[in-house]
Design a protein around this motif. Structure first.
Motif, PDB file in Angstrom:
ATOM      1  N   THR A  61       0.918  -1.455   0.015  1.00  0.00           N
ATOM      2  CA  THR A  61      -0.077   0.070  -0.075  1.00  0.00           C
ATOM      3  C   THR A  61       0.707   1.175  -0.070  1.00  0.00           C
ATOM      4  OG1 THR A  61      -1.754  -1.208   1.021  1.00  0.00           O
ATOM      5  CG2 THR A  61      -1.843   1.188   1.248  1.00  0.00           C
ATOM      6  N   ILE A  62       0.767   2.118  -0.874  1.00  0.00           N
ATOM      7  CA  ILE A  62       1.586   3.082  -1.162  1.00  0.00           C
ATOM      8  C   ILE A  62       0.671   4.635  -0.907  1.00  0.00           C
ATOM      9  CG2 ILE A  62       3.076   4.459  -2.808  1.00  0.00           C
ATOM     10  CD1 ILE A  62       3.789   1.993  -4.203  1.00  0.00           C
ATOM     11  N   ILE A  63       1.202   5.514  -0.298  1.00  0.00           N
ATOM     12  CA  ILE A  63       0.549   6.839  -0.284  1.00  0.00           C
ATOM     13  C   ILE A  63       0.929   7.676  -1.306  1.00  0.00           C
ATOM     14  CG2 ILE A  63       0.164   8.770   1.329  1.00  0.00           C
ATOM     15  CD1 ILE A  63      -0.626   6.023   2.618  1.00  0.00           C
ATOM     16  N   PHE A  64      -0.204   8.238  -2.054  1.00  0.00           N
ATOM     17  CA  PHE A  64       0.251   9.284  -2.932  1.00  0.00           C
ATOM     18  C   PHE A  64      -0.644  10.700  -2.887  1.00  0.00           C
ATOM     19  CE2 PHE A  64       0.172   4.947  -5.045  1.00  0.00           C
ATOM     20  CZ  PHE A  64       1.512   5.241  -6.054  1.00  0.00           C
ATOM     21  N   PRO A  65       0.018  11.554  -3.161  1.00  0.00           N
ATOM     22  CA  PRO A  65      -0.764  12.867  -3.025  1.00  0.00           C
ATOM     23  C   PRO A  65      -1.716  12.768  -4.362  1.00  0.00           C
ATOM     24  CG  PRO A  65       1.302  13.293  -3.920  1.00  0.00           C
ATOM     25  CD  PRO A  65       1.435  11.911  -3.658  1.00  0.00           C
ATOM     26  N   CYS A  66      -3.009  13.099  -4.107  1.00  0.00           N
ATOM     27  CA  CYS A  66      -3.981  13.539  -5.291  1.00  0.00           C
ATOM     28  C   CYS A  66      -3.555  14.339  -6.251  1.00  0.00           C
ATOM     29  CB  CYS A  66      -5.091  14.026  -4.621  1.00  0.00           C
ATOM     30  SG  CYS A  66      -6.405  14.489  -6.103  1.00  0.00           S
ATOM     31  N   ASP A  67      -3.380  14.107  -7.473  1.00  0.00           N
ATOM     32  CA  ASP A  67      -2.839  14.824  -8.693  1.00  0.00           C
ATOM     33  C   ASP A  67      -3.476  16.256  -8.445  1.00  0.00           C
ATOM     34  OD1 ASP A  67      -1.080  13.499 -10.108  1.00  0.00           O
ATOM     35  OD2 ASP A  67      -2.157  14.653 -11.987  1.00  0.00           O
ATOM     36  N   ARG A  68      -4.808  16.486  -8.140  1.00  0.00           N
ATOM     37  CA  ARG A  68      -5.731  17.790  -8.125  1.00  0.00           C
ATOM     38  C   ARG A  68      -5.392  18.306  -6.970  1.00  0.00           C
ATOM     39  NH1 ARG A  68     -10.746  15.649 -11.215  1.00  0.00           N
ATOM     40  NH2 ARG A  68      -9.783  15.276 -13.194  1.00  0.00           N
ATOM     41  N   CYS A  69      -5.879  17.858  -5.626  1.00  0.00           N
ATOM     42  CA  CYS A  69      -5.906  18.682  -4.420  1.00  0.00           C
ATOM     43  C   CYS A  69      -4.714  18.290  -3.422  1.00  0.00           C
ATOM     44  CB  CYS A  69      -7.391  18.143  -3.907  1.00  0.00           C
ATOM     45  SG  CYS A  69      -7.524  16.463  -2.901  1.00  0.00           S
ATOM     46  N   LEU A  70      -3.917  17.484  -3.679  1.00  0.00           N
ATOM     47  CA  LEU A  70      -2.736  16.985  -2.948  1.00  0.00           C
ATOM     48  C   LEU A  70      -2.940  16.161  -2.051  1.00  0.00           C
ATOM     49  CD1 LEU A  70      -0.809  20.566  -3.526  1.00  0.00           C
ATOM     50  CD2 LEU A  70      -0.833  18.090  -4.901  1.00  0.00           C
ATOM     51  N   GLU A  71      -4.345  15.803  -1.339  1.00  0.00           N
ATOM     52  CA  GLU A  71      -4.548  15.242  -0.211  1.00  0.00           C
ATOM     53  C   GLU A  71      -3.631  13.666  -0.373  1.00  0.00           C
ATOM     54  OE1 GLU A  71      -6.649  15.677   2.898  1.00  0.00           O
ATOM     55  OE2 GLU A  71      -6.240  17.760   2.296  1.00  0.00           O
ATOM     56  N   ASP A  72      -3.456  13.314   0.586  1.00  0.00           N
ATOM     57  CA  ASP A  72      -2.857  11.843   0.722  1.00  0.00           C
ATOM     58  C   ASP A  72      -3.644  10.758   0.506  1.00  0.00           C
ATOM     59  OD1 ASP A  72      -0.401  12.706   1.036  1.00  0.00           O
ATOM     60  OD2 ASP A  72       0.023  12.094   3.176  1.00  0.00           O
ATOM     61  N   ILE A  73      -3.702   9.893  -0.497  1.00  0.00           N
ATOM     62  CA  ILE A  73      -4.594   8.782  -0.648  1.00  0.00           C
ATOM     63  C   ILE A  73      -3.644   7.518  -0.610  1.00  0.00           C
ATOM     64  CG2 ILE A  73      -6.675   8.323  -2.067  1.00  0.00           C
ATOM     65  CD1 ILE A  73      -5.044  10.145  -4.299  1.00  0.00           C
ATOM     66  N   SER A  74      -4.225   6.549  -0.249  1.00  0.00           N
ATOM     67  CA  SER A  74      -3.535   5.093  -0.408  1.00  0.00           C
ATOM     68  C   SER A  74      -3.910   4.401  -1.340  1.00  0.00           C
ATOM     69  CB  SER A  74      -3.404   4.556   1.139  1.00  0.00           C
ATOM     70  OG  SER A  74      -4.679   3.992   1.618  1.00  0.00           O
ATOM     71  N   ARG A  75      -3.156   3.610  -1.999  1.00  0.00           N
ATOM     72  CA  ARG A  75      -3.536   2.657  -2.957  1.00  0.00           C
ATOM     73  C   ARG A  75      -2.930   1.360  -2.739  1.00  0.00           C
ATOM     74  NH1 ARG A  75      -5.773   5.504  -7.382  1.00  0.00           N
ATOM     75  NH2 ARG A  75      -7.610   6.442  -5.858  1.00  0.00           N
ATOM     76  N   GLU A  76      -3.672   0.376  -2.713  1.00  0.00           N
ATOM     77  CA  GLU A  76      -3.125  -0.841  -2.532  1.00  0.00           C
ATOM     78  C   GLU A  76      -2.754  -1.504  -4.047  1.00  0.00           C
ATOM     79  OE1 GLU A  76      -5.767  -3.908  -0.525  1.00  0.00           O
ATOM     80  OE2 GLU A  76      -3.743  -4.863   0.214  1.00  0.00           O
TER      81      GLU A  76
ATOM     82  N   ASN B  79     -13.061  20.566  -2.402  1.00  0.00           N
ATOM     83  CA  ASN B  79     -13.621  19.292  -2.145  1.00  0.00           C
ATOM     84  C   ASN B  79     -14.655  19.542  -0.595  1.00  0.00           C
ATOM     85  OD1 ASN B  79     -13.168  17.449  -4.388  1.00  0.00           O
ATOM     86  ND2 ASN B  79     -10.825  17.530  -3.191  1.00  0.00           N
ATOM     87  N   SER B  80     -13.676  20.282   0.396  1.00  0.00           N
ATOM     88  CA  SER B  80     -14.246  20.575   1.626  1.00  0.00           C
ATOM     89  C   SER B  80     -14.588  21.882   1.880  1.00  0.00           C
ATOM     90  CB  SER B  80     -13.436  20.026   2.612  1.00  0.00           C
ATOM     91  OG  SER B  80     -11.955  20.608   2.225  1.00  0.00           O
ATOM     92  N   GLN B  81     -14.177  22.806   1.205  1.00  0.00           N
ATOM     93  CA  GLN B  81     -14.421  24.109   1.458  1.00  0.00           C
ATOM     94  C   GLN B  81     -14.936  24.876   0.170  1.00  0.00           C
ATOM     95  OE1 GLN B  81     -11.382  26.316   3.834  1.00  0.00           O
ATOM     96  NE2 GLN B  81     -10.582  24.670   4.048  1.00  0.00           N
ATOM     97  N   SER B  82     -15.560  26.108   0.376  1.00  0.00           N
ATOM     98  CA  SER B  82     -15.823  27.071  -1.045  1.00  0.00           C
ATOM     99  C   SER B  82     -15.055  28.145  -0.425  1.00  0.00           C
ATOM    100  CB  SER B  82     -17.259  27.258  -1.145  1.00  0.00           C
ATOM    101  OG  SER B  82     -17.784  27.538  -0.128  1.00  0.00           O
TER     102      SER B  82
ATOM    103  N   CYS C  10      -8.413  25.585  -5.068  1.00  0.00           N
ATOM    104  CA  CYS C  10      -8.385  26.953  -5.730  1.00  0.00           C
ATOM    105  C   CYS C  10      -7.181  27.337  -6.188  1.00  0.00           C
ATOM    106  CB  CYS C  10      -9.360  27.897  -4.865  1.00  0.00           C
ATOM    107  SG  CYS C  10      -9.224  29.630  -5.259  1.00  0.00           S
ATOM    108  N   ASN C  11      -6.983  27.972  -7.252  1.00  0.00           N
ATOM    109  CA  ASN C  11      -5.661  28.210  -7.717  1.00  0.00           C
ATOM    110  C   ASN C  11      -5.547  29.781  -7.384  1.00  0.00           C
ATOM    111  OD1 ASN C  11      -7.287  29.591  -9.483  1.00  0.00           O
ATOM    112  ND2 ASN C  11      -6.624  28.592 -11.379  1.00  0.00           N
ATOM    113  N   ARG C  12      -6.308  30.402  -6.645  1.00  0.00           N
ATOM    114  CA  ARG C  12      -6.136  31.738  -6.428  1.00  0.00           C
ATOM    115  C   ARG C  12      -5.859  31.721  -4.642  1.00  0.00           C
ATOM    116  NH1 ARG C  12      -7.945  36.526  -8.762  1.00  0.00           N
ATOM    117  NH2 ARG C  12      -7.255  35.949 -11.001  1.00  0.00           N
ATOM    118  N   CYS C  13      -6.596  30.925  -3.958  1.00  0.00           N
ATOM    119  CA  CYS C  13      -6.349  31.072  -2.538  1.00  0.00           C
ATOM    120  C   CYS C  13      -6.048  29.769  -1.703  1.00  0.00           C
ATOM    121  CB  CYS C  13      -7.521  31.558  -1.717  1.00  0.00           C
ATOM    122  SG  CYS C  13      -8.979  30.119  -1.719  1.00  0.00           S
ATOM    123  N   GLY C  14      -5.866  28.625  -2.691  1.00  0.00           N
ATOM    124  CA  GLY C  14      -5.391  27.525  -2.089  1.00  0.00           C
ATOM    125  C   GLY C  14      -6.295  26.471  -1.395  1.00  0.00           C
ATOM    126  N   VAL C  15      -7.506  26.884  -1.049  1.00  0.00           N
ATOM    127  CA  VAL C  15      -8.240  26.021  -0.303  1.00  0.00           C
ATOM    128  C   VAL C  15      -8.702  24.667  -0.930  1.00  0.00           C
ATOM    129  CG1 VAL C  15      -9.427  27.975   1.057  1.00  0.00           C
ATOM    130  CG2 VAL C  15     -10.541  26.820  -0.786  1.00  0.00           C
TER     131      VAL C  15
END
Ligand SMILES: [Zn+2]
Ligand SMILES: [Zn+2]
Length: 175
Positions: free
Chosen positions: A63-78, A147-150, A139-144
């Motif tokens: 199981t490897i931890i990757f950053p999501c390509d769009r939001c950079l959150e960690d995701i694990s893939r087996e 997925n979880s915030q607007s 967001c490419n302006r403020c960085g939030v």
């Protein structure tokens, strides 16, 4: 760990089983380094299949931890890997290069388990990893994380290159 295959070459129908621990803590390529969160033992069965050939059945999961390509959150893939292969030990290293054999983890009669695991992961590695298919990214302006915030950024504002094209288009209409 290196496993010596020579005992499977000398005795016909000789069989053997190994459970080998994976040593790597990270999966590293030239460009990336990803943490390994979980790993199984590598289960390997060998069987003599005549004429300096050994059949290998190997399986493991990592199981490897990757950053999501769009939001950079960690995701694990087996990754579950299951390989069945005949290893021809008549071949020299030069033969293998000539025949473009992908087996790079055999050195004389030794099988390098760590190298084998690395190779198999490398061929199974995804080009892109997304936390979910419709990930909104950041967001490419403020960085939030959208997925979880607007945010109140004006996302309707166009890329400057794009608005230039639009200006040209509007000017053209006015004429
Ligand atoms: Zn994401
Ligand atoms: Zn924003």
């Amino acid at each position: 760990m290196n496993l010596d295959l020579s005992e499977f070459l000398s005795v016909s129908d000789k069989k053997g089983h190994f459970d080998v621990p994976i040593e790597m803590e990270k999966f590293q390529t030239k460009r990336t380094s990803n943490r390994i969160a979980d790993k199984s033992l590598v289960s390997i069965d060998f069987r003599n299949c005549g004429k300096k050939k050994v059949h290998m059945d190997a399986s493991f999961s990592v199981t490897i931890i990757f950053p999501c390509d769009r939001c950079l959150e960690d995701i694990s893939r087996e990754f579950k890997v299951d390989v069945n292969k005949d290893i021809d030990l008549n071949l020299t290293d030069e033969d293998r290069i000539e025949q473009l054999d992908e087996i790079t983890y055999i050195n004389e009669t030794y099988l390098d388990v760590e190298k084998f695991v690395y190779n198999e992961l490398l061929v199974n590695l995804p080009m892109k990893v997304l936390c979910k298919n419709d990930c909104k990214g950041i967001c490419n302006r403020c960085g939030v994380n959208l997925n979880s915030q607007s945010c109140d950024c004006d996302t309707n504002e166009l890329d400057p290159r794009m608005s230039k094209i639009l200006d040209i288009f509007n000017n053209f209409k006015e004429v």
